[in-house]
Design an enzyme around this catalytic site. Structure first.
Site, PDB file in Angstrom:
ATOM      1  N   ALA A 263      43.056  42.464  45.564  1.00  0.00           N
ATOM      2  CA  ALA A 263      43.496  43.571  45.960  1.00  0.00           C
ATOM      3  C   ALA A 263      42.969  43.903  47.373  1.00  0.00           C
ATOM      4  O   ALA A 263      43.753  44.077  48.129  1.00  0.00           O
ATOM      5  CB  ALA A 263      43.150  44.619  44.963  1.00  0.00           C
TER       6      ALA A 263
ATOM      7  N   THR B  66      48.602  49.592  36.040  1.00  0.00           N
ATOM      8  CA  THR B  66      47.785  48.297  35.826  1.00  0.00           C
ATOM      9  C   THR B  66      46.438  48.208  36.057  1.00  0.00           C
ATOM     10  O   THR B  66      45.850  47.430  35.442  1.00  0.00           O
ATOM     11  CB  THR B  66      48.575  47.444  37.168  1.00  0.00           C
ATOM     12  OG1 THR B  66      48.347  48.014  38.239  1.00  0.00           O
ATOM     13  CG2 THR B  66      50.149  46.996  36.868  1.00  0.00           C
TER      14      THR B  66
ATOM     15  N   THR C 229      47.698  40.181  36.312  1.00  0.00           N
ATOM     16  CA  THR C 229      46.921  41.547  36.742  1.00  0.00           C
ATOM     17  C   THR C 229      47.793  42.228  37.317  1.00  0.00           C
ATOM     18  O   THR C 229      47.544  43.629  37.516  1.00  0.00           O
ATOM     19  CB  THR C 229      45.914  41.084  37.724  1.00  0.00           C
ATOM     20  OG1 THR C 229      46.421  40.393  38.658  1.00  0.00           O
ATOM     21  CG2 THR C 229      44.655  40.368  37.202  1.00  0.00           C
TER      22      THR C 229
ATOM     23  N   LYS D  16      38.206  48.460  45.713  1.00  0.00           N
ATOM     24  CA  LYS D  16      37.206  47.516  45.402  1.00  0.00           C
ATOM     25  C   LYS D  16      37.465  46.356  44.297  1.00  0.00           C
ATOM     26  O   LYS D  16      36.880  45.469  44.383  1.00  0.00           O
ATOM     27  CB  LYS D  16      35.928  48.410  44.649  1.00  0.00           C
ATOM     28  CG  LYS D  16      35.256  49.324  45.651  1.00  0.00           C
ATOM     29  CD  LYS D  16      34.188  50.054  45.259  1.00  0.00           C
ATOM     30  CE  LYS D  16      33.423  50.804  46.074  1.00  0.00           C
ATOM     31  NZ  LYS D  16      32.315  51.605  45.521  1.00  0.00           N
TER      32      LYS D  16
ATOM     33  N   ASN E 192      47.304  51.319  41.653  1.00  0.00           N
ATOM     34  CA  ASN E 192      48.167  51.646  40.691  1.00  0.00           C
ATOM     35  C   ASN E 192      47.610  51.872  39.159  1.00  0.00           C
ATOM     36  O   ASN E 192      47.005  50.867  38.408  1.00  0.00           O
ATOM     37  CB  ASN E 192      49.051  50.418  40.518  1.00  0.00           C
ATOM     38  CG  ASN E 192      50.176  50.595  39.189  1.00  0.00           C
ATOM     39  OD1 ASN E 192      49.983  51.413  38.238  1.00  0.00           O
ATOM     40  ND2 ASN E 192      51.351  49.976  39.379  1.00  0.00           N
TER      41      ASN E 192
ATOM     42  N   GLN F 271      43.850  46.490  33.143  1.00  0.00           N
ATOM     43  CA  GLN F 271      42.460  45.502  33.464  1.00  0.00           C
ATOM     44  C   GLN F 271      41.252  46.160  32.781  1.00  0.00           C
ATOM     45  O   GLN F 271      40.566  45.472  32.273  1.00  0.00           O
ATOM     46  CB  GLN F 271      42.260  45.494  34.845  1.00  0.00           C
ATOM     47  CG  GLN F 271      43.594  44.712  35.616  1.00  0.00           C
ATOM     48  CD  GLN F 271      43.414  43.372  35.234  1.00  0.00           C
ATOM     49  OE1 GLN F 271      42.712  42.806  35.526  1.00  0.00           O
ATOM     50  NE2 GLN F 271      44.721  42.803  34.638  1.00  0.00           N
TER      51      GLN F 271
ATOM     52  N   VAL G 103      39.406  45.979  40.328  1.00  0.00           N
ATOM     53  CA  VAL G 103      39.242  46.339  39.025  1.00  0.00           C
ATOM     54  C   VAL G 103      39.193  45.264  37.832  1.00  0.00           C
ATOM     55  O   VAL G 103      39.352  45.355  36.812  1.00  0.00           O
ATOM     56  CB  VAL G 103      40.127  47.487  38.612  1.00  0.00           C
ATOM     57  CG1 VAL G 103      39.830  48.578  39.493  1.00  0.00           C
ATOM     58  CG2 VAL G 103      41.620  46.866  38.387  1.00  0.00           C
TER      59      VAL G 103
ATOM     60  N   GLU H 138      37.185  42.804  36.766  1.00  0.00           N
ATOM     61  CA  GLU H 138      36.044  42.256  36.118  1.00  0.00           C
ATOM     62  C   GLU H 138      34.953  43.307  35.597  1.00  0.00           C
ATOM     63  O   GLU H 138      34.278  42.984  34.577  1.00  0.00           O
ATOM     64  CB  GLU H 138      35.296  41.164  36.917  1.00  0.00           C
ATOM     65  CG  GLU H 138      36.357  40.183  37.315  1.00  0.00           C
ATOM     66  CD  GLU H 138      35.966  38.762  38.120  1.00  0.00           C
ATOM     67  OE1 GLU H 138      35.146  38.173  37.448  1.00  0.00           O
ATOM     68  OE2 GLU H 138      36.418  38.684  39.277  1.00  0.00           O
TER      69      GLU H 138
ATOM     70  N   ILE I 239      47.834  36.387  38.129  1.00  0.00           N
ATOM     71  CA  ILE I 239      47.391  35.868  36.805  1.00  0.00           C
ATOM     72  C   ILE I 239      47.436  36.851  35.939  1.00  0.00           C
ATOM     73  O   ILE I 239      46.895  36.785  34.721  1.00  0.00           O
ATOM     74  CB  ILE I 239      46.048  35.615  37.166  1.00  0.00           C
ATOM     75  CG1 ILE I 239      44.866  36.706  37.373  1.00  0.00           C
ATOM     76  CG2 ILE I 239      45.772  34.523  38.402  1.00  0.00           C
ATOM     77  CD1 ILE I 239      43.377  36.332  37.725  1.00  0.00           C
TER      78      ILE I 239
END
Ligand code: MOS
Length: 700
Positions: free
Chosen positions: A507, A591, A465, A658, A588, A595, A660, A662, A463
């Site tokens: 992820a 990226t 990301t 975990k 990464n 975010q 990233v 939001e 999307i």
């Protein structure tokens, strides 16, 4: 050197910047015709639609209304809690302004829009609409859940007793307005029927399998008969997390006309037809002892929903565990309005909830003459006290420390209005950021090709990301090869099933499946060393229930902001932002940084700009484009400094990630509100903080 952890540029970057990445509306489908939605003018009552002139207009193939479409009984039934009710002209009742009442299909988009101008919609007036949360709070009722699965209310200890012990008691109401997602790529669907019962959809969505299942249900065909493809998405933020009416309308128009139909939702219609972040009214009560330790916290949330569907913005969830406190009670209530159904919007719950909570914590610090960072450190929680569970990992203290050092928090003077440069008041603010770390079942396939390269596939979405890129990295490491030996494919319901790209769980979910499939392929290759031909393995992963049950899993962060406020004009400028985040393993950093940037920029918009305004008399949105709906532009966005605090988590999932997507928006609006208070001494509890609110309060 492993591929994971490298700042690899997007593997799809060249396709994107050269315009060869094909988005849903750009798929080259032969003989496609165009559909445009006609919405209701009013928000209540019912409509009569006169299509005589539109039908006779040049190029028009059909005009669909409640008078002429086939019955689709499943349209008004939701398939899952992630779904929204869909409007496909099954009756003439209007539920909100811009409710779809007709669909024009024509051979060109210009002719379709022209015919729309010839459709006459006559409203049979209903009751005066109730469209503003603030005027309807008395009608609040308790929903079954807050968000899809959490209880609406919780209590631990006794807030009354906690408040009785407090040296300071703070109570205030904080409000947030309707905000809209507005991804750069507008929602769009192309629908092509193959015979009576097979449907191909090219759809801009965060969840191809959700679209497949919902559309199959609505048309009463097996889900295997619907194929959804989608290789690039220009942002979603939750609005593309579930199919809306336009997807079903495109399929319906294709069925009625026997043609391939393209439906691109217009920017004005995206204020009403594809979801929004609901307005909230949040009461916070915090008691603290003389040292600043919290003795009681109460967080009561009221948010809006539509007449026909339910979505409860879960703004108090983080208040249940974020700070250590023996007495905590939270509640969520809903108010039904004549508005479209709200939906998930980046960090649903935490974005709005941390504004209220982190503002209130700042107010308690001020009352006690404590440093706002110090009060957060004093109330740091070492376990989830609501569920009595340890955190799988929590490097929040390092986020506070490293963020404060980079920002220069030590230069902050305690008193408001004590820092100034020229005619500008300077303010420093801080807030805690938090978002849950979730994982869903997901599957993937890995193939060794005859030429020794690897094809890895999963029916997920990118999307914007960086899914293509991080999955390529995960696959390369699991296969023991370099990233240029791997091609990763996604975006097709014929590929192994994965969840919606939402909840920051791609992820962890799809990543775990990709890792598993590649490891399974490596094991297979080891068993058959003489076989050098094509070979593949498929793997499905589910979250480790035992670990998930025993631990609380969250990403954390600390957001530091400097604002400059012109004392005469009330204009606010965000001068600096430092965000420090601990979100497990960073796959990464390039990226991931993007975010965080995106979340922080949206947080600036939430704090200072964004507000969907409705006319209270008609219930219509009056901010119908990106000139009236204010967003931060480059001039509003300062240098943003992101610190990725190392965090090792051996419990959350085998990758230790975990997510990233939001957390970056959480805390930001609170940090900005707190910085504005520090600069000016004015506390604004209603977003967005526009200059009129600052000037108004200074006159009072
Ligand atoms: Mo996100 S609001 O879960 O797409």
């Amino acid at each position: 050197m492993t591929a994971i952890g490298q700042p690899l540029s997007r593997v799809d970057a060249v396709r994107k910047v050269t315009g060869t990445a094909t988005f849903a509306a750009e798929v080259d489908v032969a003989n496609v015709v165009y559909a445009v939605i006609v919405g209701s003018s009013g928000a209540t009552g019912s409509t009569a639609v006169d299509i005589t002139a539109a039908k006779a207009a040049p190029g028009v193939l059909a005009v669909l209304t409640a008078d002429n479409v086939p019955k689709l009984p499943a349209a008004s039934k939701k398939a899952s809690t992630l779904d929204r009710l869909i409007h496909v002209f099954q009756d003439t009742t209007v539920h909100f302004a811009d409710c779809p009442v007709a669909l024009v299909v024509a051979d060109t988009i210009e002719r379709a829009h022209h015919a729309v101008s010839l459709v006459t919609v006559t409203a049979k007036a209903g009751a005066a609409p109730a469209a503003e949360l603030g005027t309807q709070l008395a009608s609040a009722y308790a929903p079954k859940t807050a968000g899809p699965r959490e209880p609406a209310d919780t209590t631990r200890g006794n807030v009354e007793e906690g408040l009785a012990k407090a040296s300071v008691k703070h109570e205030a109401v904080y409000t947030t307005p309707i905000e809209n997602h507005h991804p750069m790529e507008m929602h769009a669907t192309i629908a092509v029927w193959q015979g009576d019962d097979r449907l191909q959809l090219y759809d801009s969505t965060q969840g191809i399998f959700g679209v497949r299942n919902r559309i199959a249900q609505i048309f009463g065909i097996p889900k295997e008969n619907v194929r959804v493809t989608n290789h690039f998405v220009g942002g979603g933020f939750g609005s593309k997390g579930s199919p809306w009416s336009h997807v079903a309308l495109a399929a319906l128009a294709a069925k009625v006309t026997g043609r391939a139909v393209k439906l691109m939702v217009t920017r004005p219609h995206m204020f009403s037809l594809t979801g929004h972040r609901p307005a909230t009214s949040q009461k916070l009560v915090i008691g603290a002892d003389a040292q600043g330790r919290f003795t009681a916290i109460q967080h009561d949330v009221i948010s809006e929903t539509s007449r026909i569907d339910e979505f409860a913005e879960p703004s108090a969830l983080q208040t249940r565990f974020l700070y250590s406190c023996p007495n905590v009670t939270t509640s969520h209530r809903l108010v039904r309005l004549d508005i479209p159904t709200p939906t998930f919007t980046r960090a649903p719950g935490e974005a709005t909830g941390t504004f209220a909570l982190e503002s209130a914590v700042d107010e308690v610090a001020f009352a006690l003459k404590l440093d706002p960072l110090a009060i957060r450190l004093k109330n740091h929680s070492i376990k989830d006290e609501q569920n009595d569970k340890p955190y799988s990992s929590k490097e929040l203290l390092a986020c506070y420390t490293q963020g404060a050092e980079r920002f220069g928090w030590g230069r902050r003077k305690l008193a408001p209005r004590s820092m100034r440069e020229g005619r500008e008041l300077v303010g420093y603010g801080v807030a805690t950021a938090v978002y849950h770390a979730l994982q869903q079942p997901a599957a993937a396939r890995a193939t060794r090709k005859g030429d020794g390269t690897f094809l890895v596939q999963s029916g997920t979405q990118d999307i914007g990301t960086g899914t293509y890129t991080i999955m390529t990295q995960i696959a390369a490491d699991a296969l023991g090869v370099t990233v240029d030996q791997v091609v990763f494919e996604l975006g097709d319901t014929t590929l192994p099933e994965t969840p919606v790209s939402g909840g920051s769980w791609t992820a962890s979910s799809t990543g775990s499946a990709v890792k598993g499939a590649c490891e399974a392929l490596v094991a297979k290759m080891a068993l058959e060393p003489s076989n050098q031909g094509e070979m593949f393995a498929e793997h499905k992963t589910t979250p480790d229930q035992e670990n998930q049950g025993k631990h609380a899993m969250y990403s954390h962060g600390a957001c530091f902001v400097e604002v400059r406020v012109d004392e005469d004009l009330g204009t606010v400028r965000v001068a600096r932002v430092v965000g420090a985040y601990a979100a497990g393993k960073i796959l990464n950093p390039k990226t991931a940084t993007s975010q965080y940037y995106g979340g922080l920029v949206w947080g600036i918009g939430m704090a200072l700009h964004e507000h969907v305004a409705r006319d209270p008399r008609t219930g219509r949105v009056v901010t119908r484009d990106l000139a009236d709906y204010h967003l931060p532009v480059n001039a509003d966005v300062p240098a943003i400094d992101v610190i990725m605090v190392p965090e090792v988590d051996t419990v959350v999932n085998p990758l230790g990630v975990k997510g990233v997507g939001e957390i970056g928006i959480t805390g930001v609006a609170g940090a900005i509100a707190n910085a504005i208070f520090h600069a000016t001494g004015k506390r604004v509890r209603d977003l967005p903080i526009t200059l009129d609110k600052l000037l108004e309060e200074s006159r009072a």
